[in-house]
Scaffold this motif. Structure first.
Motif, PDB file in Angstrom:
ATOM      1  N   ARG A   1     -18.034  22.248   8.922  1.00  0.00           N
ATOM      2  CA  ARG A   1     -18.440  22.152  10.330  1.00  0.00           C
ATOM      3  C   ARG A   1     -17.883  20.884  10.958  1.00  0.00           C
TER       4      ARG A   1
ATOM      5  N   ASP B   1     -17.315  26.052  12.926  1.00  0.00           N
ATOM      6  CA  ASP B   1     -18.702  26.518  12.875  1.00  0.00           C
ATOM      7  C   ASP B   1     -19.031  27.133  11.519  1.00  0.00           C
ATOM      8  N   GLY B   2     -18.867  26.338  10.462  1.00  0.00           N
ATOM      9  CA  GLY B   2     -19.256  26.800   9.131  1.00  0.00           C
ATOM     10  C   GLY B   2     -18.238  27.695   8.466  1.00  0.00           C
TER      11      GLY B   2
ATOM     12  N   SER C   1     -22.188  20.360   6.945  1.00  0.00           N
ATOM     13  CA  SER C   1     -21.114  20.955   6.143  1.00  0.00           C
ATOM     14  C   SER C   1     -21.544  21.067   4.686  1.00  0.00           C
TER      15      SER C   1
ATOM     16  N   THR D   1     -18.497  22.748  19.686  1.00  0.00           N
ATOM     17  CA  THR D   1     -18.354  23.067  18.269  1.00  0.00           C
ATOM     18  C   THR D   1     -16.915  23.511  18.008  1.00  0.00           C
TER      19      THR D   1
END
Length: 323
Positions: free
Chosen positions: A12, A22-23, A61, A19
């Motif tokens: 992240r 995003d993962g 993260s 953002t």
């Protein structure tokens, strides 16, 4: 996981309320080429900057390992195992090619003799010997890019990040760069590539991920990604209206274009499907003046996954990794 050169889970990164990542999950086996595609601003360079320790991962993260080292706990060990060629050349135009190489050797703290040997070998490997004693400002774009990668290799990294390495190069220089990348991988180097050129990813990458809206929209081999997008077809063109009408009657369901006298038949491009179309025409005693086969390419995949207007047409499984 032990065979992975790069492994990131839930990566992240945000800047204020924006953002960027995003993962996202990234897994790159050692000795392969992994290509990260995405439109401008998708977060490709941010991902490279995090994985190469230039910026820190964002809050939330998951674990990240590069070259077997924990990115957060052992950033110095990560730096010792990687090389980075960014979008913008690190070449100093005021000094010669040799001097650029020796500068990198000094930064890697190589003994003087070893640094000179590495510089000479890499200049020869990248066909820069004749220009080695000339100021780098006199080099062509392709030569500067080759010197840039040669400088990256001074420390003998086993993982290399190439952030849009062929942007601005002419087609011949781009193909030369592809040969260089293939040579690196043949020697066991892992390459993490970002690119705007879809043909480049198609030519080089073992696996490709498409980044959109801060997430991985799809991941797989080039062939797997192409199968996700519908639109393959056989196109038949006729010069005589009579033959065109007869073919349309024989090939029921074909899309018609009465203005160009052409028929479009949905097809996955397989030999069996093409033979079936030709058998239908032969049985009716019809011969097309022109036949072309179109199968979805990475351009189709890219547009379908990154254009909101097209995203709804992509099968749901494109949101996941293709197995």
């Amino acid at each position: 996981m032990t065979d992975l050169a790069i492994a990131a889970s839930g990566l992240r990164k945000s800047y204020g309320t924006k953002t960027v990542l995003d993962g996202i999950d990234i897994a790159v086996p050692a000795g392969t080429v992994f290509a990260l595609l995405g439109p401008n601003g998708a977060g490709k360079t941010t991902a490279v900057n995090i994985l190469s320790t230039l910026i820190s991962p964002g809050a939330g993260s998951g674990p990240v390992r590069v070259g077997g080292h924990d990115l957060v706990a052992a950033p110095q060990a990560v730096r010792g195992s990687i090389g980075v060629t960014g979008q913008f050349s690190a070449v100093d135009g005021l000094i010669t090619g040799t001097e650029n190489m020796l500068l990198m050797a000094d930064l890697h703290r190589l003994p003087k003799a070893e640094g000179r040997r590495a510089a000479a070998e890499l200049l020869e490997r990248f066909d820069l010997v004749e220009a080695a004693d000339k100021p780098a400002s006199t080099y062509s774009g392709g030569m500067k890019r080759r010197l840039d990668i040669a400088m990256t290799l001074v420390g003998d990294p086993r993982i290399i990040f190439l952030d849009e390495p062929t942007t601005g190069l002419d087609p011949r220089s781009r193909h030369t760069m592809w040969q260089i990348i293939r040579g690196l991988v043949a020697g066991g180097v892992t390459v993490f590539l970002t690119t705007q050129y879809l043909e480049e990813a198609d030519q080089l990458a073992d696996r490709i991920a498409v980044l959109h809206g801060g997430r991985i929209a799809a991941e797989g081999t080039a062939a797997e990604l192409k199968r996700l997008v519908p639109g393959g077809h056989v196109l038949l063109r006729f010069s005589e209206p009579q033959a065109y009408e007869a073919a349309a009657a024989a090939l029921r369901g074909a899309g018609r274009d009465d203005e160009s006298l052409s028929l479009q038949i949905a097809s996955g491009g397989s030999q069996r499907e093409l033979r079936a179309v030709l058998d239908e025409l032969d049985a009716a005693g019809i011969e097309a003046d022109e036949l072309t086969v179109h199968t979805p390419d990475l351009d189709d995949v890219f547009f379908a996954l990154t254009d909101p207007a097209d995203l709804a047409a992509v099968p749901h499984q494109t949101k996941e990794t293709v197995r």
